[in-house]
Design an enzyme around this catalytic site. Structure first.
Site, PDB file in Angstrom:
ATOM      1  N   TYR A  23      40.314 -46.598  79.798  1.00  0.00           N
ATOM      2  CA  TYR A  23      40.804 -46.961  78.473  1.00  0.00           C
ATOM      3  C   TYR A  23      39.623 -47.445  77.657  1.00  0.00           C
ATOM      4  O   TYR A  23      38.948 -48.398  78.031  1.00  0.00           O
ATOM      5  CB  TYR A  23      41.844 -48.077  78.648  1.00  0.00           C
ATOM      6  CG  TYR A  23      42.617 -48.455  77.427  1.00  0.00           C
ATOM      7  CD1 TYR A  23      43.842 -47.859  77.153  1.00  0.00           C
ATOM      8  CD2 TYR A  23      42.160 -49.429  76.559  1.00  0.00           C
ATOM      9  CE1 TYR A  23      44.579 -48.218  76.045  1.00  0.00           C
ATOM     10  CE2 TYR A  23      42.889 -49.792  75.444  1.00  0.00           C
ATOM     11  CZ  TYR A  23      44.095 -49.189  75.192  1.00  0.00           C
ATOM     12  OH  TYR A  23      44.829 -49.544  74.083  1.00  0.00           O
ATOM     13  N   HIS A  78      50.721 -47.206  70.857  1.00  0.00           N
ATOM     14  CA  HIS A  78      50.682 -46.371  72.047  1.00  0.00           C
ATOM     15  C   HIS A  78      51.021 -47.207  73.276  1.00  0.00           C
ATOM     16  O   HIS A  78      50.926 -48.421  73.268  1.00  0.00           O
ATOM     17  CB  HIS A  78      49.303 -45.730  72.219  1.00  0.00           C
ATOM     18  CG  HIS A  78      48.199 -46.754  72.329  1.00  0.00           C
ATOM     19  ND1 HIS A  78      47.693 -47.399  71.234  1.00  0.00           N
ATOM     20  CD2 HIS A  78      47.565 -47.251  73.399  1.00  0.00           C
ATOM     21  CE1 HIS A  78      46.772 -48.252  71.625  1.00  0.00           C
ATOM     22  NE2 HIS A  78      46.671 -48.189  72.953  1.00  0.00           N
TER      23      HIS A  78
END
Length: 80
Positions: free
Chosen positions: A35, A22
């Site tokens: 995150y 990703h």
């Protein structure tokens, strides 16, 4: 590859399962990125591929203006 735009107004989030490659790009100067990882961060275990690797043909919305040295210097995916 697939692309999603996560905004304050659409209030979407994205879950990426462990082991799935990703990347992300902020589209504004004042973006906040939250995150999370599912375990203890181990820098020496990090792997990756270059953002513009021709093997993936990702159509980014623009060219990044700020990126870590590590992320800029990953080798091509082919041969890894």
């Amino acid at each position: 590859w697939m692309a999603l735009e996560l905004t304050e107004s659409n209030r979407c989030v994205l879950y990426v399962p462990a082991g799935v490659g990703h990347g992300f790009m902020t589209l504004t100067d004042n973006a906040h990125v939250f995150y999370q990882i599912g375990g203890v961060y181990t820098p020496e275990a990090a792997r990756g591929c270059r953002w513009n690797d021709p093997a993936f043909c990702i159509q980014w919305p623009s060219t990044p203006t700020l990126m870590s040295q590590r992320d800029q210097t990953y080798a091509d995916f082919v041969g890894q």
